[in-house]
Design a protein around this motif. Structure first.
Motif, PDB file in Angstrom:
ATOM      1  N   GLU A  25       0.832  -1.204   0.000  1.00 32.18           N
ATOM      2  CA  GLU A  25       0.000   0.000   0.000  1.00 32.18           C
ATOM      3  C   GLU A  25       0.867   1.254   0.000  1.00 32.18           C
ATOM      4  N   ALA A  35      -9.424   7.496  -8.035  1.00 33.01           N
ATOM      5  CA  ALA A  35      -9.959   6.373  -7.270  1.00 33.01           C
ATOM      6  C   ALA A  35     -11.477   6.371  -7.391  1.00 33.01           C
ATOM      7  N   GLU A  36     -12.066   5.193  -7.546  1.00 36.81           N
ATOM      8  CA  GLU A  36     -13.504   5.073  -7.798  1.00 36.81           C
ATOM      9  C   GLU A  36     -14.329   5.932  -6.857  1.00 36.81           C
ATOM     10  N   SER A  37     -15.242   6.691  -7.455  1.00 37.89           N
ATOM     11  CA  SER A  37     -16.079   7.607  -6.682  1.00 37.89           C
ATOM     12  C   SER A  37     -17.266   8.021  -7.529  1.00 37.89           C
ATOM     13  N   GLU A  41     -15.483   4.351 -12.284  1.00 41.22           N
ATOM     14  CA  GLU A  41     -14.449   3.389 -11.917  1.00 41.22           C
ATOM     15  C   GLU A  41     -13.074   4.044 -11.802  1.00 41.22           C
ATOM     16  N   SER A  42     -12.195   3.383 -11.052  1.00 45.12           N
ATOM     17  CA  SER A  42     -10.825   3.856 -10.879  1.00 45.12           C
ATOM     18  C   SER A  42     -10.049   3.782 -12.186  1.00 45.12           C
ATOM     19  N   HIS A  54      -5.596  -1.617  -6.962  1.00 51.02           N
ATOM     20  CA  HIS A  54      -6.745  -1.106  -6.208  1.00 51.02           C
ATOM     21  C   HIS A  54      -6.432   0.308  -5.729  1.00 51.02           C
ATOM     22  N   GLU A  56      -8.225   3.300  -3.087  1.00 49.79           N
ATOM     23  CA  GLU A  56      -9.282   3.520  -2.094  1.00 49.79           C
ATOM     24  C   GLU A  56      -9.141   4.901  -1.470  1.00 49.79           C
ATOM     25  N   LEU A  58      -9.502   7.347   1.457  1.00 52.29           N
ATOM     26  CA  LEU A  58      -9.570   7.329   2.912  1.00 52.29           C
ATOM     27  C   LEU A  58      -9.482   8.766   3.400  1.00 52.29           C
ATOM     28  N   ILE A  62      -5.695   9.089  -0.658  1.00 50.44           N
ATOM     29  CA  ILE A  62      -5.983   7.920  -1.487  1.00 50.44           C
ATOM     30  C   ILE A  62      -4.870   6.912  -1.260  1.00 50.44           C
ATOM     31  N   TYR A  64      -3.118   3.481  -2.601  1.00 56.78           N
ATOM     32  CA  TYR A  64      -2.988   2.632  -3.777  1.00 56.78           C
ATOM     33  C   TYR A  64      -2.361   1.300  -3.378  1.00 56.78           C
ATOM     34  N   THR A  65      -2.986   0.223  -3.793  1.00 58.87           N
ATOM     35  CA  THR A  65      -2.440  -1.109  -3.567  1.00 58.87           C
ATOM     36  C   THR A  65      -1.762  -1.581  -4.843  1.00 58.87           C
TER      37      THR A  65
END
Length: 221
Positions: A25, A35-37, A41-42, A54, A56, A58, A62, A64-65
């Motif tokens: 991460e 990032a998807e919102s 889609e991302s 991925h 996300e 937060l 954001i 990133y994975t």
């Protein structure tokens, strides 16, 4: 985090500093990877060559994975790249869906949207709607094409920067809260197809796809 995908959604490469790395991460000081919102889609992309699998949101950040733990660390300078054809398709379909939605709101005051999703090849909007929504398509498409043909400028900016709230607007048409990535002008959208899908119980789905060739928008009831 500086969300460069808002200030310049056409930027495809960015050098920025790493804020933190925890396993796979990663957090960055600045980013072009959306990032998807809001149903969009991302992005797909990479950070220093490591694919992002991925993204996300937060709070103000954001995460990133990556596909595997990277060798870089906090403070390092890394290069982020995005899949531009995917991003541009998402931007065009996103804004097509935004305009279609506003046209339905104008045509049917009080109409309730119950869902939406924007992918790379198709967008959808779900409504509470009695009967078939297909007979509305010709009028909606005519109004849509007129706005595209006008090649109107699209403004996208903050309504409250501290709260990360943004909106888009087209003069004389609408101003809408939205945190997605937006085009510069309506002419970039091009032509679209509309297709009806009944999802049961007084619910209707409008599916939106882009028409690759020059021509008029078409409908598939």
């Amino acid at each position: 985090m500086d969300r460069v995908f808002w200030t310049d959604p056409y930027q495809t490469r960015l050098d920025s500093r790493v804020v933190s790395v925890t396993g796979s991460e990663v957090m960055l000081e600045a980013t072009i990877l959306f990032a998807e919102s809001g149903g969009q889609e991302s992005d797909r992309g990479s950070i220093d060559g490591f694919p992002v699998i991925h993204a996300e949101i937060l709070g103000p950040d954001i995460v990133y994975t990556l596909a595997e733990p990277p060798p870089f660390a906090a403070g390092d300078l890394v290069t982020t790249l995005i899949d531009w054809p995917r991003r541009y398709a998402l931007m065009r379909l996103h804004f097509a869906a935004e305009i279609v939605l506003e046209l339905y709101y104008k045509a049917f005051p009080g109409l309730e949207k119950i869902g939406a999703h924007i992918a790379e090849t198709k967008a959808r909007i779900d409504f509470l709607f009695e009967g078939s929504i297909a007979p509305t398509f010709p009028d909606i498409l005519a109004r849509f094409d007129a706005l595209v043909d006008a090649d109107a400028p699209i403004t996208s900016t903050f309504s409250d920067e501290s709260a990360l709230r943004r909106f888009w607007s087209i003069e004389g048409f609408a101003q809408v809260p939205c945190g997605g990535t937006h085009l510069r002008r309506t002419g970039e959208i091009g032509r679209i197809r509309l297709k009806r899908k009944n999802i049961g119980g007084g619910k209707e789905r409008v599916e939106i796809t882009l028409v690759p060739e020059i021509g008029t928008s078409t409908l598939f009831p």
